[in-house]
Design a protein around this motif. Sequence first.
Motif, PDB file in Angstrom:
ATOM      1  N   ARG A   1       0.946  -1.549   0.444  1.00 31.19           N
ATOM      2  CA  ARG A   1      -0.074  -0.325   0.250  1.00 31.19           C
ATOM      3  C   ARG A   1       1.198   1.353  -0.432  1.00 31.19           C
ATOM      4  O   ARG A   1       0.108   2.681  -0.675  1.00 31.19           O
ATOM      5  CB  ARG A   1      -1.119  -0.070   1.322  1.00 31.19           C
ATOM      6  CG  ARG A   1      -1.908  -0.750   1.207  1.00 31.19           C
ATOM      7  CD  ARG A   1      -2.850  -1.146   2.441  1.00 31.19           C
ATOM      8  NE  ARG A   1      -3.518   0.240   2.688  1.00 31.19           N
ATOM      9  CZ  ARG A   1      -3.266   0.475   4.326  1.00 31.19           C
ATOM     10  NH1 ARG A   1      -3.362  -0.433   5.502  1.00 31.19           N
ATOM     11  NH2 ARG A   1      -4.088   0.874   4.826  1.00 31.19           N
TER      12      ARG A   1
ATOM     13  N   ALA B   1       1.079   4.281  -2.235  1.00 28.25           N
ATOM     14  CA  ALA B   1       0.516   5.528  -1.755  1.00 28.25           C
ATOM     15  C   ALA B   1       2.342   6.774  -2.957  1.00 28.25           C
ATOM     16  O   ALA B   1       1.500   7.666  -2.779  1.00 28.25           O
ATOM     17  CB  ALA B   1       0.887   5.612  -0.658  1.00 28.25           C
TER      18      ALA B   1
ATOM     19  N   ALA C   1       0.093  10.097  -2.317  1.00 29.18           N
ATOM     20  CA  ALA C   1      -1.004  10.586  -1.650  1.00 29.18           C
ATOM     21  C   ALA C   1      -0.274  11.486  -0.203  1.00 29.18           C
ATOM     22  O   ALA C   1      -1.768  10.987   0.639  1.00 29.18           O
ATOM     23  CB  ALA C   1      -1.492   9.495  -1.284  1.00 29.18           C
TER      24      ALA C   1
ATOM     25  N   ARG D   1       0.974  13.796   2.511  1.00 28.42           N
ATOM     26  CA  ARG D   1       0.049  15.042   2.738  1.00 28.42           C
ATOM     27  C   ARG D   1       1.139  15.670   4.138  1.00 28.42           C
ATOM     28  O   ARG D   1       1.498  14.966   4.991  1.00 28.42           O
ATOM     29  CB  ARG D   1      -1.477  14.951   3.023  1.00 28.42           C
ATOM     30  CG  ARG D   1      -1.948  14.945   1.907  1.00 28.42           C
ATOM     31  CD  ARG D   1      -1.973  15.803   0.966  1.00 28.42           C
ATOM     32  NE  ARG D   1      -2.663  15.473  -0.402  1.00 28.42           N
ATOM     33  CZ  ARG D   1      -1.790  14.474  -1.187  1.00 28.42           C
ATOM     34  NH1 ARG D   1      -0.956  14.136  -1.368  1.00 28.42           N
ATOM     35  NH2 ARG D   1      -3.014  14.954  -2.810  1.00 28.42           N
TER      36      ARG D   1
ATOM     37  N   TRP E   1      -0.649  10.116   6.019  1.00 31.39           N
ATOM     38  CA  TRP E   1      -1.035   9.394   5.193  1.00 31.39           C
ATOM     39  C   TRP E   1      -2.489   9.044   5.105  1.00 31.39           C
ATOM     40  O   TRP E   1      -3.094   8.220   6.072  1.00 31.39           O
ATOM     41  CB  TRP E   1      -0.375   8.374   5.113  1.00 31.39           C
ATOM     42  CG  TRP E   1      -0.134   6.816   3.804  1.00 31.39           C
ATOM     43  CD1 TRP E   1      -1.253   6.992   3.115  1.00 31.39           C
ATOM     44  CD2 TRP E   1       0.126   5.685   4.148  1.00 31.39           C
ATOM     45  NE1 TRP E   1      -1.445   5.933   2.637  1.00 31.39           N
ATOM     46  CE2 TRP E   1      -0.212   4.589   3.115  1.00 31.39           C
ATOM     47  CE3 TRP E   1       0.947   4.767   5.323  1.00 31.39           C
ATOM     48  CZ2 TRP E   1      -0.432   3.935   2.811  1.00 31.39           C
ATOM     49  CZ3 TRP E   1       1.605   3.436   4.763  1.00 31.39           C
ATOM     50  CH2 TRP E   1       0.458   3.147   3.365  1.00 31.39           C
ATOM     51  N   PRO E   2      -2.686   9.913   4.611  1.00 33.07           N
ATOM     52  CA  PRO E   2      -4.827   9.956   4.610  1.00 33.07           C
ATOM     53  C   PRO E   2      -4.337   8.741   3.680  1.00 33.07           C
ATOM     54  O   PRO E   2      -4.723   8.583   2.679  1.00 33.07           O
ATOM     55  CB  PRO E   2      -4.813  11.683   4.430  1.00 33.07           C
ATOM     56  CG  PRO E   2      -3.930  11.711   2.812  1.00 33.07           C
ATOM     57  CD  PRO E   2      -2.995  11.091   3.408  1.00 33.07           C
ATOM     58  N   LEU E   3      -6.706   8.188   4.456  1.00 36.80           N
ATOM     59  CA  LEU E   3      -6.621   7.331   3.448  1.00 36.80           C
ATOM     60  C   LEU E   3      -8.171   7.654   3.014  1.00 36.80           C
ATOM     61  O   LEU E   3      -8.943   8.653   3.075  1.00 36.80           O
ATOM     62  CB  LEU E   3      -6.571   5.773   4.491  1.00 36.80           C
ATOM     63  CG  LEU E   3      -5.678   5.341   5.025  1.00 36.80           C
ATOM     64  CD1 LEU E   3      -6.218   4.153   5.773  1.00 36.80           C
ATOM     65  CD2 LEU E   3      -4.887   4.615   3.771  1.00 36.80           C
ATOM     66  N   ASP E   4      -8.519   6.907   1.768  1.00 33.46           N
ATOM     67  CA  ASP E   4     -10.118   7.503   1.709  1.00 33.46           C
ATOM     68  C   ASP E   4     -11.172   7.270   3.143  1.00 33.46           C
ATOM     69  O   ASP E   4     -11.001   6.360   3.720  1.00 33.46           O
ATOM     70  CB  ASP E   4     -10.246   6.460   0.406  1.00 33.46           C
ATOM     71  CG  ASP E   4      -9.644   6.219  -0.600  1.00 33.46           C
ATOM     72  OD1 ASP E   4      -9.209   7.459  -1.329  1.00 33.46           O
ATOM     73  OD2 ASP E   4      -9.961   5.627  -1.476  1.00 33.46           O
ATOM     74  N   GLY E   5     -11.788   7.727   2.493  1.00 33.88           N
ATOM     75  CA  GLY E   5     -13.176   7.990   3.617  1.00 33.88           C
ATOM     76  C   GLY E   5     -11.862   8.583   5.463  1.00 33.88           C
ATOM     77  O   GLY E   5     -13.102   8.864   6.046  1.00 33.88           O
ATOM     78  N   GLY E   6     -11.582   9.354   4.951  1.00 34.89           N
ATOM     79  CA  GLY E   6     -10.602  10.330   5.756  1.00 34.89           C
ATOM     80  C   GLY E   6      -9.726   9.774   7.374  1.00 34.89           C
ATOM     81  O   GLY E   6      -9.226  10.402   7.588  1.00 34.89           O
TER      82      GLY E   6
END
Length: 350
Positions: A107, A111, A116, A118, A140-145
């Motif tokens: 993953r 990223a 991905a 920030r 390291w943000p993921l989908d959904g916050g």
Amino acid sequence: DDDFAVLVERIGETEADALSHAEYVARKLQRTLQQPYVLGGTEGDRHFATLSFGISLFHDGVSSLESLLKQAEVALYRAKQDGRDIVRFFNPEMQAVVDAHARLEARMHEALEANAFRLFFQPQVNRRGVVIGAEALLRWPLDGGAMVSPAEFIPLAEDTGHIVRLGLWVLRSACAQLARWQMNETTRHLKIAVNVSARQFHQPDFVGKVAAAIERHRIRPGGLEIELTESVVIGDIETTVLRMRQIKALGVRFALDDFGTGYSSLSYLKRLPFDQLKIDQMFVRDMEKDTSSEAIVRAILALSRSLDLKVVAEGVETAAQHELLLTRGCELFQGYLFGRPVPIEDWKAG
């Protein structure tokens, strides 16, 4: 690197014999390597190493070399988690850690390719409560916050070497933000501190990368601060001093992060050209109720004054902590009491 693999053959006919013999070998190595070292100084300039061992057993045809090394790495990680300077054997229950590590590494690679990651910024303030800058923190943000914890992905990045690529992105992104601040009269005084890992700092082209980032974004280099931990200077201190001086010649400043948690802070401080110390949040958190932590904070502040170093107290979360630090003479602060790390679009101070 400070990780080494040792392959020992024919250590027992049964698993019990192999376990016993492997531990004997590890303990013998540990005792031998824990003897004091004299590194390029006088006989009185002695250094000590701590050694943790992760052990995996194998026999013909059972596991691939890659699998064995991963198992040993997991056992080593467990040894370090359990207090360092100890020996741990890989066991089947640890396999879940191996699998999770592999999934997270895949993953992380995705990223990195997708850009991905920030930067978040946490304010630093002076004793009057005025924001004087920020520490840039990798997220390291993921989908959904949701977020992947830095405590989870930073060690993985260091183990896999991705930390060099990530660290360069952090440096360049921080310089780009610093350039934007320096073009605005109300924010041109702000500085940005970036964390640099030992692996990144010791890359042969690191000084050139710093110089290129400064030139590319046309920043005043005094606004950039590089934070190092003691792990950076363990080993070749001569090279470390030279590299720090080369970077300081560019106008960049240095801070020693997590001060008070290492083994050789005082001896290194005499030689390394730091501008600032950061009191580890462990001491800040405990100083209200623990007289030892409070005494350590006072000692750090007194030492910094004698060495003409600035001090930032990290992890300040309560007004009581802040007040106690103020009465002890601390000048700079960072922590949730003054602001949580936020993306730049949510940055309010200026």
